[in-house]
Design a protein around this motif. Structure first.
Motif, PDB file in Angstrom:
ATOM      1  N   THR A 103       0.889  -0.876  -0.448  1.00 29.54           N
ATOM      2  CA  THR A 103       0.143   0.237  -0.253  1.00 29.54           C
ATOM      3  C   THR A 103       1.168   1.745   0.022  1.00 29.54           C
ATOM      4  O   THR A 103       0.384   1.974  -0.571  1.00 29.54           O
ATOM      5  N   GLY A 104       2.334   0.948   0.311  1.00 24.90           N
ATOM      6  CA  GLY A 104       2.618   2.408   0.665  1.00 24.90           C
ATOM      7  C   GLY A 104       2.511   3.114   1.830  1.00 24.90           C
ATOM      8  O   GLY A 104       1.528   2.945   2.582  1.00 24.90           O
ATOM      9  N   VAL A 105       3.467   3.381   2.036  1.00 25.76           N
ATOM     10  CA  VAL A 105       3.924   4.015   3.363  1.00 25.76           C
ATOM     11  C   VAL A 105       3.518   5.931   3.395  1.00 25.76           C
ATOM     12  O   VAL A 105       4.122   6.745   2.556  1.00 25.76           O
ATOM     13  N   SER A 106       1.864   6.780   4.455  1.00 24.62           N
ATOM     14  CA  SER A 106       2.006   8.057   4.210  1.00 24.62           C
ATOM     15  C   SER A 106       2.651   8.527   5.292  1.00 24.62           C
ATOM     16  O   SER A 106       3.277   8.411   5.983  1.00 24.62           O
ATOM     17  N   LEU A 107       2.960  10.330   4.793  1.00 19.04           N
ATOM     18  CA  LEU A 107       4.029  10.971   5.215  1.00 19.04           C
ATOM     19  C   LEU A 107       3.365  10.667   7.154  1.00 19.04           C
ATOM     20  O   LEU A 107       4.309  11.110   7.703  1.00 19.04           O
ATOM     21  N   ARG A 108       1.684  10.666   7.363  1.00 19.66           N
ATOM     22  CA  ARG A 108       0.800  10.845   8.598  1.00 19.66           C
ATOM     23  C   ARG A 108       2.031   9.007   9.145  1.00 19.66           C
ATOM     24  O   ARG A 108       1.698   9.263  10.108  1.00 19.66           O
ATOM     25  N   GLU A 109       1.777   8.136   8.485  1.00 16.51           N
ATOM     26  CA  GLU A 109       2.255   7.600   9.591  1.00 16.51           C
ATOM     27  C   GLU A 109       3.606   7.496   9.658  1.00 16.51           C
ATOM     28  O   GLU A 109       3.805   6.635  10.538  1.00 16.51           O
ATOM     29  N   LEU A 110       4.762   7.913   8.759  1.00 19.74           N
ATOM     30  CA  LEU A 110       6.218   8.176   9.272  1.00 19.74           C
ATOM     31  C   LEU A 110       6.726   9.205  10.003  1.00 19.74           C
ATOM     32  O   LEU A 110       6.735   8.576  11.188  1.00 19.74           O
ATOM     33  N   ALA A 111       5.665   9.894  10.210  1.00 21.34           N
ATOM     34  CA  ALA A 111       5.912  11.403  11.338  1.00 21.34           C
ATOM     35  C   ALA A 111       5.594  10.334  12.625  1.00 21.34           C
ATOM     36  O   ALA A 111       5.860  10.365  14.072  1.00 21.34           O
ATOM     37  N   GLU A 112       3.649   9.893  12.594  1.00 21.93           N
ATOM     38  CA  GLU A 112       3.184   9.407  13.789  1.00 21.93           C
ATOM     39  C   GLU A 112       4.486   7.915  15.048  1.00 21.93           C
ATOM     40  O   GLU A 112       4.745   7.912  15.662  1.00 21.93           O
ATOM     41  N   GLN A 113       4.535   7.321  13.721  1.00 26.67           N
ATOM     42  CA  GLN A 113       5.759   6.120  13.834  1.00 26.67           C
ATOM     43  C   GLN A 113       7.199   6.810  14.346  1.00 26.67           C
ATOM     44  O   GLN A 113       7.749   6.237  15.648  1.00 26.67           O
ATOM     45  N   GLN A 114       7.544   7.741  14.078  1.00 24.01           N
ATOM     46  CA  GLN A 114       9.243   8.280  14.479  1.00 24.01           C
ATOM     47  C   GLN A 114       9.126   9.495  15.214  1.00 24.01           C
ATOM     48  O   GLN A 114       9.547   9.620  16.822  1.00 24.01           O
ATOM     49  N   LEU A 115       8.315   9.585  15.834  1.00 22.03           N
ATOM     50  CA  LEU A 115       7.494  10.937  17.065  1.00 22.03           C
ATOM     51  C   LEU A 115       6.895  10.082  18.284  1.00 22.03           C
ATOM     52  O   LEU A 115       6.525  11.247  19.000  1.00 22.03           O
ATOM     53  N   SER A 116       6.317   9.046  17.482  1.00 28.19           N
ATOM     54  CA  SER A 116       5.500   8.373  18.870  1.00 28.19           C
ATOM     55  C   SER A 116       6.140   7.932  20.538  1.00 28.19           C
ATOM     56  O   SER A 116       5.791   8.237  21.630  1.00 28.19           O
ATOM     57  N   GLY A 117       7.498   8.033  20.331  1.00 29.07           N
ATOM     58  CA  GLY A 117       8.417   7.595  22.237  1.00 29.07           C
ATOM     59  C   GLY A 117       9.132   9.137  22.286  1.00 29.07           C
ATOM     60  O   GLY A 117       9.718   8.972  23.081  1.00 29.07           O
ATOM     61  N   VAL A 157      -0.067  12.122   2.229  1.00 31.12           N
ATOM     62  CA  VAL A 157       1.028  12.060   0.943  1.00 31.12           C
ATOM     63  C   VAL A 157       0.921  10.516   1.518  1.00 31.12           C
ATOM     64  O   VAL A 157       2.298  10.682   2.009  1.00 31.12           O
ATOM     65  N   LEU A 158       1.305   9.397   0.205  1.00 30.25           N
ATOM     66  CA  LEU A 158       2.271   8.432   0.257  1.00 30.25           C
ATOM     67  C   LEU A 158       3.278   8.843  -0.481  1.00 30.25           C
ATOM     68  O   LEU A 158       3.970   9.248  -1.685  1.00 30.25           O
ATOM     69  N   ALA A 195       9.803  15.331  -4.582  1.00 32.22           N
ATOM     70  CA  ALA A 195      10.550  14.422  -4.780  1.00 32.22           C
ATOM     71  C   ALA A 195      10.384  13.661  -3.266  1.00 32.22           C
ATOM     72  O   ALA A 195      11.033  12.965  -3.035  1.00 32.22           O
ATOM     73  N   PHE A 196       9.368  13.437  -2.941  1.00 34.68           N
ATOM     74  CA  PHE A 196       8.580  12.802  -1.555  1.00 34.68           C
ATOM     75  C   PHE A 196       7.841  11.251  -2.573  1.00 34.68           C
ATOM     76  O   PHE A 196       7.575  10.792  -1.866  1.00 34.68           O
ATOM     77  N   THR A 197       7.205  12.023  -3.436  1.00 34.88           N
ATOM     78  CA  THR A 197       6.542  10.636  -4.752  1.00 34.88           C
ATOM     79  C   THR A 197       6.877   9.968  -5.351  1.00 34.88           C
ATOM     80  O   THR A 197       6.580   8.872  -5.987  1.00 34.88           O
ATOM     81  N   GLU A 198       7.856  10.817  -6.590  1.00 40.51           N
ATOM     82  CA  GLU A 198       7.809   9.983  -7.360  1.00 40.51           C
ATOM     83  C   GLU A 198       9.102  10.331  -7.936  1.00 40.51           C
ATOM     84  O   GLU A 198      10.068  10.643  -7.643  1.00 40.51           O
ATOM     85  N   ILE A 199       9.994   8.597  -8.213  1.00 42.02           N
ATOM     86  CA  ILE A 199      11.681   7.972  -8.120  1.00 42.02           C
ATOM     87  C   ILE A 199      11.769   8.637  -9.538  1.00 42.02           C
ATOM     88  O   ILE A 199      11.648   7.522 -10.745  1.00 42.02           O
ATOM     89  N   THR A 200      12.648   8.875  -9.546  1.00 42.30           N
ATOM     90  CA  THR A 200      13.644   9.035 -10.862  1.00 42.30           C
ATOM     91  C   THR A 200      15.509   8.035 -10.700  1.00 42.30           C
ATOM     92  O   THR A 200      15.203   8.655  -9.351  1.00 42.30           O
ATOM     93  N   GLU A 201      15.860   8.318 -12.008  1.00 48.51           N
ATOM     94  CA  GLU A 201      17.190   7.110 -11.819  1.00 48.51           C
ATOM     95  C   GLU A 201      17.596   8.396 -10.794  1.00 48.51           C
ATOM     96  O   GLU A 201      18.229   7.628 -10.577  1.00 48.51           O
ATOM     97  N   ASP A 202      18.346   9.683 -11.119  1.00 48.38           N
ATOM     98  CA  ASP A 202      19.212  10.143 -10.929  1.00 48.38           C
ATOM     99  C   ASP A 202      18.998   9.384  -8.471  1.00 48.38           C
ATOM    100  O   ASP A 202      19.829   9.470  -7.751  1.00 48.38           O
ATOM    101  N   GLN A 203      17.557   9.770  -7.838  1.00 51.65           N
ATOM    102  CA  GLN A 203      17.427   9.824  -7.184  1.00 51.65           C
ATOM    103  C   GLN A 203      17.491   8.601  -6.480  1.00 51.65           C
ATOM    104  O   GLN A 203      17.896   8.273  -4.702  1.00 51.65           O
ATOM    105  N   GLU A 204      16.953   8.263  -7.099  1.00 47.62           N
ATOM    106  CA  GLU A 204      16.740   6.216  -6.881  1.00 47.62           C
ATOM    107  C   GLU A 204      18.516   5.681  -6.420  1.00 47.62           C
ATOM    108  O   GLU A 204      18.926   4.861  -5.268  1.00 47.62           O
ATOM    109  N   THR A 205      19.918   5.960  -7.337  1.00 46.14           N
ATOM    110  CA  THR A 205      20.983   5.753  -7.332  1.00 46.14           C
ATOM    111  C   THR A 205      21.778   6.200  -6.484  1.00 46.14           C
ATOM    112  O   THR A 205      23.304   5.971  -5.899  1.00 46.14           O
ATOM    113  N   GLY A 206      20.990   7.573  -6.055  1.00 42.47           N
ATOM    114  CA  GLY A 206      22.792   8.226  -5.008  1.00 42.47           C
ATOM    115  C   GLY A 206      21.524   9.461  -3.960  1.00 42.47           C
ATOM    116  O   GLY A 206      22.590  10.398  -3.726  1.00 42.47           O
ATOM    117  N   SER A 207      20.495   9.302  -3.824  1.00 39.60           N
ATOM    118  CA  SER A 207      20.486  10.083  -2.858  1.00 39.60           C
ATOM    119  C   SER A 207      19.965   9.861  -1.582  1.00 39.60           C
ATOM    120  O   SER A 207      20.271  10.616  -0.469  1.00 39.60           O
TER     121      SER A 207
END
Length: 577
Positions: free
Chosen positions: A408-422, A437-438, A543-555
């Motif tokens: 399903t993909g990770v959403s921005l909200r899920e990521l923030a909740e996961q990292q900040l829950s502690g 946003v996915l 930059a958050f939702t679309e993968i380009t070749e440059d970003q994928e190989t060296g981000s």
């Protein structure tokens, strides 16, 4: 006594049973065809009568209306304008229009157009002359009306001489297409037609106006003709087994006609019976041939399936051949599906291995950078160990989230909740809001690191270091000048001590500032004020939702030390590239 083989015995028994059955079916089929034609002849006659019955009330209503309007006081007093208005109101929503003609057939008024607009001579002078001559109402044929721009028909009512208006006849007219309602209601067999023809053999309306248009003559249909006595006759309509039914529509002399191919009407039921007969013949033939070829078919089928199994074992794709035996067909399709699934699984494994190598390289680079930066900034081994553990745990939480949300993909909200829950305890809270946003996998990693560093800083020096402190994380999707979309991500702290700039730029500052600006090609802003610390990022949504070749190989590669182990220099180069 002569011995016979079991094969011949079975074949003879099959023929003994099948042949009488087939003869019975053939006789039944012939009788059914005769009865069906008789029923069809009766049906077309009833349908023609039904069409005539539907059209007659239309004509009778028009005749009553024109007779009633002929007695209007406004007409007798010469008030044509008032008569025009009265007639238009009376005929509203009826589909009919009224025309008044003078002695030469010129239109004095026409309710199709406003009163006073000049109109020419009627297009149906023949019916007008006939009505004047006979002094009786006349139902016209179909003709093209110049005023309405459509095919129409009239009922002409002669009037006595009236010097006040010079009106010599009234015409009530309707569009020929209005008669199609009664035709459309008929349940005709496929390819059959129904129509209404006037006395001269011209078509007024039809069941299928796309094929049979008004004004078409009966002669053009190659099947209908009208004799000198206006008697309806029909030929073969281009089909040797044509059937037709007709009924006269009084008081017009028109004809309602239904016609078509008998074989087309009988086609569904005859097709079913042909299937039965031919199926019986096929069954008999199959019974005869089965004894000779069953063994050979089985052998060939088994051999073909065995060859498929060998190819599947080699890892090759196979296509299932066509078998006449269901079980063999199922096995062949199963082997073909298995070969496709094996090939897809091997491709997925190869792709996963490449992706794993890529991700592992990036993670190793990030961890190595954490170690080296921690070694430079830590004052003790314990401090370095604690900081390194927290950052690696944060990175692992992002990886866990990516793994659990693989489909399903990770959403921005899920990521923030996961990292900040502690980081919320003791009266401290974190508020998260924004349009979901996915995220692409790389964005999950570098955003997760940024959230962890921001929260760690808030826990040590900011709002989360005090009871009642609050952090607000929000983001907006806004349009960019080039027509694309940007994301504006904000971290804002309140309720903590006054914020002061750090005396040195450690790993956390480089992650939330230089690194985030470089990997997102965006702008990072840090604000240190008395009311608290705030951080914002404005970057392309791609930059958050679309993968380009440059970003994928060296981000994430520039988080490592590179050749000179200088993180600041590598980030600077990345952002200027």
């Amino acid at each position: 006594m002569r011995m016979i083989s079991i094969r011949l015995y079975v074949l003879a028994l099959s023929a003994f049973i099948a042949v009488p059955m087939l003869l019975f079916l053939v006789l039944l089929f012939i009788q059914l065809q005769i009865n069906e034609r008789r029923s069809l002849e009766s049906r077309v006659s009833r349908q023609a009568a039904a069409i005539a019955a539907a059209a007659e009330p239309v004509l009778l209503d028009m005749l009553s209306s024109v007779r009633l309007l002929a007695t209007s006081p406004d007409l007798e007093d010469g008030s044509l304008a008032a008569f025009h208005a009265r007639a238009k109101r009376g005929l509203a929503d009826s589909g009919a229009y009224l025309i008044a003609l003078d002695v030469i057939g010129k239109q004095l008024l026409n309710t199709r157009i406003p009163f006073g607009i000049p109109a020419g001579v009627t297009s149906d002078m023949a019916s007008f002359d006939e009505a004047i001559k006979s002094n009786k109402p006349v139902v016209s044929g179909v003709f093209f009306g110049k005023t309405g721009g459509k095919w129409v028909f009239n009922i002409v009512q002669p009037l006595p001489d009236n010097p006040e208006t010079n009106a010599r006849a009234l015409i009530i007219t309707r569009n020929a297409e209005d008669l199609a309602d009664g035709l459309q209601e008929q349940d005709l067999p496929p390819s059959w037609q129904s129509a209404i023809f006037d006395k001269s053999g011209k078509l007024l309306a039809s069941h299928n106006p796309d094929i049979l248009v008004p004004g078409t003559t009966a002669a053009e249909l190659k099947g209908i003709r009208f004799g000198t006595t206006q008697k309806f006759e029909y030929g073969n309509f281009g089909s040797p087994d044509a059937l037709a039914g007709h009924a006269e529509i009084s008081p017009s002399g028109w004809q309602a006609v239904v016609w078509g191919s008998a074989s087309a009407a009988q086609s569904p039921i005859l097709k079913n019976w042909r299937t039965v007969v031919f199926g019986g013949v096929a069954l008999l033939s199959l019974s005869i041939l089965l004894g000779y070829f069953a063994t050979e078919r089985l052998r060939r089928a088994v051999t073909s399936i065995a060859r498929m199994a060998v190819e599947v074992g080699k890892g090759n794709l196979v296509r299932p051949p066509s078998f006449h035996i269901r079980e063999f067909d199922v096995i062949a399709k199963a082997l073909s599906t298995a070969s496709s699934q094996r090939n897809e699984a091997e491709s997925s494994i190869r792709f996963a291995m490449r992706e794993l190598a890529h991700r592992t390289k990036n993670l190793m680079t990030v961890v190595l950078s954490m170690i080296r930066q921690g070694a430079r900034s830590s004052t003790s081994v314990e401090e370095m160990r604690g900081t390194l553990e927290d950052r690696i745990y944060s990175l692992s939480r992002s990886i866990d989230l990516l793994t659990s949300k693989e489909k399903t993909g990770v959403s921005l909200r899920e990521l923030a909740e996961q990292q900040l829950s502690g980081f919320t305890s003791g009266g401290k809270s974190i508020s998260i809001s924004g349009e979901d946003v996915l995220l692409k996998p790389d964005a999950v990693q570098y955003l997760g690191m940024a959230f962890h560093e921001l929260a760690t800083n808030a826990m040590k020096h900011g709002a989360l270091s005090r009871h009642g402190g609050k952090v607000f994380v929000t983001w907006l999707i806004v349009p960019a000048e080039d027509g694309s979309k940007n994301i504006h991500l904000i971290w804002k702290e309140i309720g903590g001590p006054p914020a002061t700039p750090p005396t040195r730029n450690g790993f956390g500052t480089k992650v939330i500032k230089n690194h985030m600006a470089a990997v997102t090609m965006g702008k990072v802003t840090l604000s240190y004020k008395d009311r608290g610390f705030s951080w914002s990022l404005q970057a392309p949504l791609a930059a958050f939702t679309e993968i380009t070749e440059d970003q994928e190989t060296g981000s994430l590669d520039h988080l490592g030390d590179g050749v000179d182990l200088n993180l600041d220099q590598s980030l600077s180069n990345k952002s200027h590239a």
